[in-house]
Design a protein around this motif. Structure first.
Motif, PDB file in Angstrom:
ATOM      1  N   LYS A  35      59.412  27.165  16.935  1.00 53.37           N
ATOM      2  CA  LYS A  35      58.250  27.973  17.292  1.00 53.37           C
ATOM      3  C   LYS A  35      58.121  27.961  18.812  1.00 53.37           C
ATOM      4  O   LYS A  35      58.421  26.931  19.425  1.00 53.37           O
ATOM      5  CB  LYS A  35      56.980  27.380  16.691  1.00 53.37           C
ATOM      6  N   PRO A  36      57.611  28.925  19.497  1.00 52.53           N
ATOM      7  CA  PRO A  36      57.268  30.204  18.847  1.00 52.53           C
ATOM      8  C   PRO A  36      58.523  31.049  18.574  1.00 52.53           C
ATOM      9  O   PRO A  36      59.503  30.896  19.270  1.00 52.53           O
ATOM     10  CB  PRO A  36      56.394  30.892  19.911  1.00 52.53           C
ATOM     11  N   PHE A  37      58.418  31.869  17.592  1.00 53.76           N
ATOM     12  CA  PHE A  37      59.571  32.681  17.173  1.00 53.76           C
ATOM     13  C   PHE A  37      59.281  34.165  17.376  1.00 53.76           C
ATOM     14  O   PHE A  37      58.114  34.587  17.475  1.00 53.76           O
ATOM     15  CB  PHE A  37      59.867  32.412  15.692  1.00 53.76           C
ATOM     16  N   ALA A  38      60.354  34.919  17.425  1.00 52.46           N
ATOM     17  CA  ALA A  38      60.186  36.387  17.440  1.00 52.46           C
ATOM     18  C   ALA A  38      60.097  36.844  15.982  1.00 52.46           C
ATOM     19  O   ALA A  38      60.861  36.392  15.143  1.00 52.46           O
ATOM     20  CB  ALA A  38      61.383  37.041  18.128  1.00 52.46           C
TER      21      ALA A  38
END
Lengths: 123, 897
Positions: free
Chosen positions: A105-108
């Protein structure tokens, strides 16, 4: 047939985001904020995919993964593990326990969708 | 009396002495007749001090100088009466070190220096030769006086010839008894016994003449006293300075004269004999001097003018027609002279052979690389040769000087000569710092001065010292005149020589000792001599050369420990087939003991200790030096090791501590970073996800859009608060916080805090139970920070209290200078195993969204309370979550951490 994904995530905002994205892509999403009772229901009724947070209250994502791999019904269940800790040692441990995909995280959003589709064999 | 009869009497007397000496020698060998070795014989043998000079010369001395002759007896009396001071030590040292002569003693004390032995021997021979000549002269003189027959043969009146035969006879006698055996301790029981007999003869003779004079010639003691008064001469006046000098001189002589050293020290077999002699010998001297003045006075009265007063003892009975008494008197004088010659030549011969001839011989043999072989015969031959040499020298001296000088003066000259040994001797006995160089320097200077100021001039003008030198000094230097050195003219030649030689001798000795550093062997010998009475064990070891196992066992126990030492001895006894703890002292046993001890104290020390205890060998200097260096090394090493190991231990401890600290710091840092990462990524994940959703907002309801935007907004605030908390914590942890201290009221503070905390889960019904009166406390603190803590606790309670009807009790009270405020809710509280964790950073117990914080709240509270000089604790067992906040009533500005 609509594919079913279970999301085990204690952060309500994050699970809501995942639910929104995957629902929009045609998945049926079940969210569980706590992993304690999740293993039993997963084994009894295995979904097409599991999205698992690593840091959970009361039980860690590693423990859940380990138990799932010990049960024949969930031995081959595709598991996408998400973590905010992002340490190399966690990735190695997850792979040793038989994780299908490990993401930090954070992820697309697009990456999650692509990974979920790939693991579930949609494409 | 005919000459032949006299000779016959002398021969008979000598044969008698010979028989006595032989019998004594045999008895001593067979261990019989212990009285021969008694204190009486020892005391009588000391009378060798009373020579022909005493026997004949004392009367002449008294005729010339009155009572002054008494000084010659007073000195020895003082020395013997005070035997405890000096003689006791001298005799003990002499016996323990098997000293053979005064030269041997001085040489041994100063590092076994043969140079000193040679110097002392030469001085002794120089002083002794005229002395022996004096005895020969007195015998020859007494012969010619006795045989006043004008018809006598030329032989009877040729004193030189008489002296020759006397010298030859005495040589034979001395050789016969002085060199019969070569005992290591040089004791001659035969000679000593013969001397004792002669002592009785000369005493009896003098007393007989005295009685004859007092009760036959005069009319008793009263008559004698009036005659003494009538005869009194002006020069009979007592001169205190001269008396003092002469008493000192004779006191020194009784110790330093070679023959006196021989009978007092070398021939001594028991300390106790000395105790007897301390009163018996002065008594003997008193008796032998008792009739000197009466004989002198009657002689001056009765004898024709121009008669030699030195011969009164003999000529007075002859003059009165008492031939029998005269013969006894003659034998007394003969005894006095022969005993002196025998003992003196024996003592001198020992010195000459031991310190001059044998060392030279050995050097010669060594140079020729010859085997030295058995030394016995060599030493005996040399000894015999030396006796002949000494007596020969005495005879030659007598012939050369023609016997012209007065008897008494020769005796005193010899006294001054041997007095030169005194500083070195005293130093040997009492001063450990005395050194060989000092002794050699003192002896050399004293000897040279004695030679120049007394000995050489005594031969008469132009014999060795020209009249010109006597008048004008050496090389015309007035201050070098022999009789008035450095311009000192107030003293007569004898005391002048005594004064300068002893003074400069002592000074040179002291300076030399201070300047030069004694060699190791000198230091060892010095300690052995000076502390002779501190080591009773050594004295005993001579009579019992091999130690018993009982002596070795305590030593072994001291070193090995009691149990181990005993076990070792028991095992050794067992190997010898004995029971108990005392094995036989075999070489094998000693070797294994030494090996055993070596392990504990080092090889050299072990060897030295066993040697000393066994007593068969004296510890050599090399042994002692090895011990010293070994011990020093061990001490040095162990000290170094100790320091090193301590240092190592310290360093290791420091390293371990530092390592542990680093490790825990590193772990803390990793855990903290991991936590921070997690706490930051979590809101950012939501923000990114919903941002991407909103970017693709086609067909999305406005409601949803607003909802997603609100999530982004809330998560941004959460991020900001997290960063605020982190910064706050960092400031508080590092004590860099700026406190705003001021007076405030606790109740007002709690009121405000409750109001502020109501925004947290405002929808929940939450009862606060307070007792407002005790809360009315005026405090001085940072009100903002304290209310921050209160708000945190109140918010936590609102968030986490899981009771159906949540309520919170607040209890405030003063406790001395402190204030306590308790917050107790009615929830299920915090599990026991988590209570220690709640004040740690990121120790949020439940999920974060519900709490809405990063888990830093209580950590910050604890830091704040520490900064306010107080604390915050979790109080278990209160029926719910219970926090106690403690802080000082008045916070002094300097109380800040």
């Amino acid at each position: 047939m609509v594919k079913r994904v279970v999301v085990i995530e204690d952060e309500p905002n994050i699970s809501e985001a995942i639910r929104y994205i995957l629902t929009r892509n045609g998945w049926h999403v079940d969210v569980s904020p706590d992993g304690v009772g999740a293993v039993q229901s997963l084994c009894d009724d295995p979904p097409d995919l599991l999205i698992l947070d690593l840091m959970l209250p009361n039980i860690s994502g590693f423990e859940i993964l380990k138990q799932l791999r010990q049960d024949a019904r969930t031995q081959a269940l595709p598991v996408l593990m998400l973590t905010a800790k992002g340490q190399g040692a966690d990735r190695i441990q997850a792979e040793q326990l038989g994780v299908s995909r490990f993401m930090t995280k954070p992820f697309a959003n697009s990456e999650v969708i692509a990974a979920v589709d790939e693991l579930a064999g949609v494409k | 009396m005919s000459f032949n009869l006299l000779v016959l009497t002398c021969l008979a007397y000598v044969v008698f002495l010979f028989v006595v000496a032989s019998a004594a020698e045999r008895s001593a060998l067979e261990g019989r007749a212990r009285w021969l070795r008694s204190s009486v014989v020892y005391t009588l043998s000391l009378s060798v001090y009373c020579t022909a000079w005493t026997f004949y010369g004392a009367v002449g001395y008294a005729a010339r100088s009155g009572l002054e002759f008494m000084t010659i007896y007073l000195g020895p009396t003082l020395v013997f009466a005070g035997w405890w001071v000096l003689l006791r030590k001298l005799v003990r040292i002499g016996r323990e070190h098997r000293v053979t002569s005064i030269a041997d003693l001085i040489s041994a004390r100063y590092g076994k220096s043969n140079l000193l032995g040679v110097i002392v021997t030469l001085l002794c021979v120089s002083a002794g030769t005229p002395y022996i000549a004096l005895q020969l002269q007195s015998i020859a003189q007494s012969f010619t006086v006795f045989v006043a027959d004008p018809d006598a043969s030329r032989f009877a009146t040729d004193r030189t010839l008489i002296a020759f035969w006397v010298a030859a006879g005495l040589t034979l006698f001395t050789i016969a008894f002085g060199t019969r055996n070569l005992d290591a301790n040089e004791q001659h029981h035969g000679v000593v016994t013969a001397i004792a007999v002669e002592a009785v003869v000369k005493l009896l003779a003098l007393i007989a003449v005295g009685i004859f004079v007092v009760w036959v010639v005069a009319e008793g003691p009263r008559d004698i006293l009036t005659r003494i008064d009538a005869q009194a001469l002006p020069q009979w006046q007592i001169q205190p300075g001269r008396w003092t000098g002469l008493i000192l001189l004779s006191a020194i002589a009784i110790i330093c004269l070679p023959r006196m050293f021989q009978v007092t020290v070398v021939e001594n077999i028991d300390d106790k004999h000395l105790a007897t002699a301390s009163w018996a010998f002065p008594l003997y001297l008193f008796l032998i001097s008792l009739f000197v003045l009466p004989i002198a006075v009657i002689g001056m009265e009765m004898m024709p003018a121009g008669s030699n007063p030195d011969m009164f003892v003999l000529t007075l009975p002859l003059h009165m027609g008492q031939d029998g008494l005269a013969l006894l008197s003659f034998l007394g004088g003969f005894s006095a002279a022969t005993s002196m010659v025998i003992v003196a030549s024996l003592a001198l011969a020992t010195m000459v052979s031991n310190h001059i001839v044998v060392p030279l011989w050995l050097k010669l043999r060594a140079a020729q690389n010859l085997d030295t072989g058995d030394m016995r015969l060599l030493v005996l031959s040399v000894r015999r040769l030396s006796i002949s040499l000494v007596l020969g020298l005495g005879y030659i001296y007598y012939v050369v000087t023609g016997g012209s000088a007065a008897l008494a003066s020769i005796g005193l000259i010899a006294f001054v000569g041997v007095a030169q040994f005194m500083p070195a001797l005293l130093g040997a006995l009492f001063w450990r710092g005395a050194s060989r160089n000092g002794a050699a320097l003192g002896l050399a200077i004293g000897g040279v001065l004695w030679f120049y100021t007394l000995f050489l001039p005594s031969f008469g003008p132009d014999m060795f010292v020209s009249a010109q030198i006597m008048e004008q000094g050496l090389w015309g230097q007035g201050w070098l005149r022999p009789y008035s050195l450095f311009g000192l003219t107030a003293l007569d030649p004898l005391l002048h020589a005594l004064f300068w030689s002893l003074l400069l001798n002592s000074m040179a000795f002291c300076i030399g000792s201070f300047v030069s550093f004694p060699s190791p062997i000198e230091r060892v010998q010095g300690a052995l001599f000076v502390n002779v009475f501190d080591r009773p064990g050594v004295a005993r070891s001579w009579s019992r050369p091999v130690a018993q196992a009982e002596d070795l066992l305590p030593m072994a126990q001291r070193i090995l420990g009691a149990a181990q030492g005993q076990e070792f001895f028991r095992a050794q006894a067992e190997t010898q087939g004995k029971t108990g703890f005392l094995p036989d002292i075999t070489p094998e046993f000693l070797q294994s003991l030494e090996l055993k001890l070596s392990g504990s104290v080092g090889a050299a020390t072990a060897h030295a200790m066993i040697s000393q205890t066994v007593g068969s060998t004296v510890v050599s200097v090399e042994d002692l030096m090895a011990v010293a260096s070994e011990t020093a090394q061990i001490i040095e090493y162990s000290t170094q090791l100790e320091a090193k190991s301590e240092e190592l231990a310290r360093t290791a401890r420091k390293l371990r501590d530092a390592n542990e600290k680093l490790q825990s710091l590193s772990e803390q840092k990793d855990a903290f970073l991991s936590q921070i990462s997690h706490e930051l990524r979590t809101p950012m994940t939501s923000i990114r996800a919903f941002s991407e959703i909103l970017m693709d907002a086609e067909g999305m309801s406005t409601e949803d859009q607003v909802h997603f935007a609100r999530i982004i907004h809330d998560e941004s605030i959460r991020l900001t608060r997290l960063l605020d908390d982190l910064l706050d914590l960092s400031v508080l942890e590092h004590g860099q916080v700026q406190l705003n201290i001021g007076p405030t009221n606790l109740r007002d503070l709690i009121d405000k805090s409750i109001t502020a905390s109501k925004s947290v889960q405002a929808e929940r019904e939450f009862r606060i139970l307070r007792n407002r009166d005790p809360e009315d406390i005026e405090i001085v603190t940072d009100a903002g920070r304290l209310s921050q803590v209160f708000i945190n606790i109140l918010s936590n309670s609102r968030k986490y209290c899981d009771a159906e009807n949540p309520q919170l009790k607040i209890r405030a009270r003063r406790k001395g200078r402190m204030v306590e405020v308790d917050f107790i809710d009615n929830g299920s509280g915090i599990p026991r195993d988590k209570q220690a964790l709640i004040f740690e950073k990121f120790s949020r117990l439940t999920d974060s969204m519900q709490a809405g914080g990063a888990g830093l709240g209580l950590a910050i509270c604890r830091e704040i309370m520490n900064n306010l000089g107080g604390d915050i604790d979790y109080v278990p067992g209160q029926g719910g979550a219970a926090f106690r906040v403690t802080f000082p009533l008045v916070l002094a500005p300097n109380a800040q951490a």
